[in-house]
Design a protein around this motif. Structure first.
Motif, PDB file in Angstrom:
ATOM      1  N   LYS A 115      23.648  44.473   7.357  1.00  0.00           N
ATOM      2  CA  LYS A 115      24.959  45.013   7.720  1.00  0.00           C
ATOM      3  C   LYS A 115      25.495  45.781   6.520  1.00  0.00           C
ATOM      4  N   VAL A 148      29.737  48.893  20.510  1.00  0.00           N
ATOM      5  CA  VAL A 148      28.501  49.016  19.739  1.00  0.00           C
ATOM      6  C   VAL A 148      27.705  50.223  20.220  1.00  0.00           C
ATOM      7  N   LYS A 169      30.849  49.831  15.770  1.00  0.00           N
ATOM      8  CA  LYS A 169      29.607  49.435  15.111  1.00  0.00           C
ATOM      9  C   LYS A 169      28.492  50.396  15.520  1.00  0.00           C
ATOM     10  N   ALA A 206      24.453  50.333  15.789  1.00  0.00           N
ATOM     11  CA  ALA A 206      23.296  49.431  15.761  1.00  0.00           C
ATOM     12  C   ALA A 206      22.006  50.229  15.629  1.00  0.00           C
ATOM     13  N   ASP A 212      34.345  44.771  20.102  1.00  0.00           N
ATOM     14  CA  ASP A 212      33.569  45.844  19.468  1.00  0.00           C
ATOM     15  C   ASP A 212      32.962  46.779  20.512  1.00  0.00           C
ATOM     16  N   LEU A 255      28.601  48.116  25.063  1.00  0.00           N
ATOM     17  CA  LEU A 255      27.402  48.810  24.596  1.00  0.00           C
ATOM     18  C   LEU A 255      27.388  50.243  25.113  1.00  0.00           C
ATOM     19  N   ILE A 277      28.885  41.409  15.111  1.00  0.00           N
ATOM     20  CA  ILE A 277      29.647  41.851  16.284  1.00  0.00           C
ATOM     21  C   ILE A 277      30.839  40.931  16.501  1.00  0.00           C
ATOM     22  N   PHE A 294      31.844  42.392  24.066  1.00  0.00           N
ATOM     23  CA  PHE A 294      31.640  43.662  23.369  1.00  0.00           C
ATOM     24  C   PHE A 294      31.021  44.663  24.328  1.00  0.00           C
TER      25      PHE A 294
END
Length: 284
Positions: free
Chosen positions: A171, A39, A141, A143, A37, A69, A33, A67
């Motif tokens: 990753k 995510v 990204k 997850a 980002d 979420l 991360i 970041f």
């Protein structure tokens, strides 16, 4: 979270710190991360994805980078799926979320004969839907909740049944180059996650698409690893360490290591040594 007695609360705090430390270490080790980002946390309703979301929420508050979420659940239209549970939970904890509706259930049931393993096709359809949606919402990204046991099981599945020496990387870049997938739970043990999820009283939603499917090859591998750990405590840790300590020259992959050019390399090294000795013997 359920009310805990003092002793149980102490154990819970230790467990939570361990999982958070392991997730944080995996994120740092693999640079999962970065600053800014977005995510996308894939939330299936199982213990792993609930734990993943909880840990990332905690790390988000203390991480040295900022970041975002966003939780995403893929509603695969399984009969009897409790559609209200995840929206209610995510609203309660204040996490932005999306419910993506795709009837992959019907596709799987139509293509896979009754009694056969459905997980392979189901996961491919699920992955394709989630990857595409990540692009739509601008996620940088994706997850996933795979843990250390998943990585080890995949290693042996590929070794025993696929004829390849590979596992799940913590990753990876998707084949089309559009998505970066991260697995922050790569260092976490499944038994720790299971205990944590139980103590947190997450509203677990079981997958009833495939039933128990006790004949799955993955289940056989899981039992094998569990038996090994009972007989030889620490064996799983040793195997996992091996995933991070690969010696390409000691395998037999011609594309990974230049076996054909070994003689040329030998001659070059000998020439360098002769030149070094000559230089030391006859300094300018």
């Amino acid at each position: 979270m359920q009310e805990l007695l003092p002793k149980a609360k102490k154990e819970f705090n230790k467990l939570q710190k361990r999982l958070r430390r392991q997730a944080g270490q995996a994120i740092a080790d693999f640079n999962m991360i970065q600053e800014g980002d977005k995510v996308m946390v894939c939330l299936s309703g199982g213990k792993d994805s609930f734990t993943l979301l909880h840990l990332l929420m905690g790390l988000q508050k203390s991480a040295p980078v900022r970041f975002e979420l966003v939780a995403v659940n893929l509603d695969q239209k399984q009969p009897g799926f409790p559609e209200h549970i995840l929206p209610a939970y995510l609203t309660e904890i204040g996490v932005p979320f999306h419910i993506l509706e795709k009837d992959t259930y019907s596709i799987v049931k139509e293509i896979i004969p009754e009694g056969k393993t459905t997980c392979g096709l189901c996961s491919r359809l699920r992955r394709g839907s989630l990857y595409g949606f990540a692009e739509e919402i601008g996620a940088t990204k994706i997850a996933l909740g795979h843990h250390r046991d998943d990585l080890l099981e995949t290693l042996f599945l590929n070794l025993f049944f696929g004829g390849s020496l590979k596992a799940m990387p913590p990753k990876l870049l998707s084949d089309d180059g559009k998505n970066v997938v991260i697995r922050p739970l790569a260092y976490c043990k499944e038994k720790d996650i299971a205990t944590f999820a139980q103590m947190m009283a997450f509203p677990i939603i079981p997958c009833n698409l495939c039933g128990s499917q006790e004949n799955l090859q993955r289940q056989v591998i899981k039992e094998m690893l569990q038996d090994w750990d009972k007989q030889f405590p620490g064996r799983s840790e040793t195997i996992f360490n091996a995933l991070q300590n690969v010696a390409p020259s000691q395998l037999a992959d011609r594309q990974l290591f230049d076996f054909v050019g070994l003689e040329a390399k030998q001659k070059a090294q000998l020439a360098q040594r002769i030149q070094l000795v000559d230089t030391l013997s006859h300094p300018a």
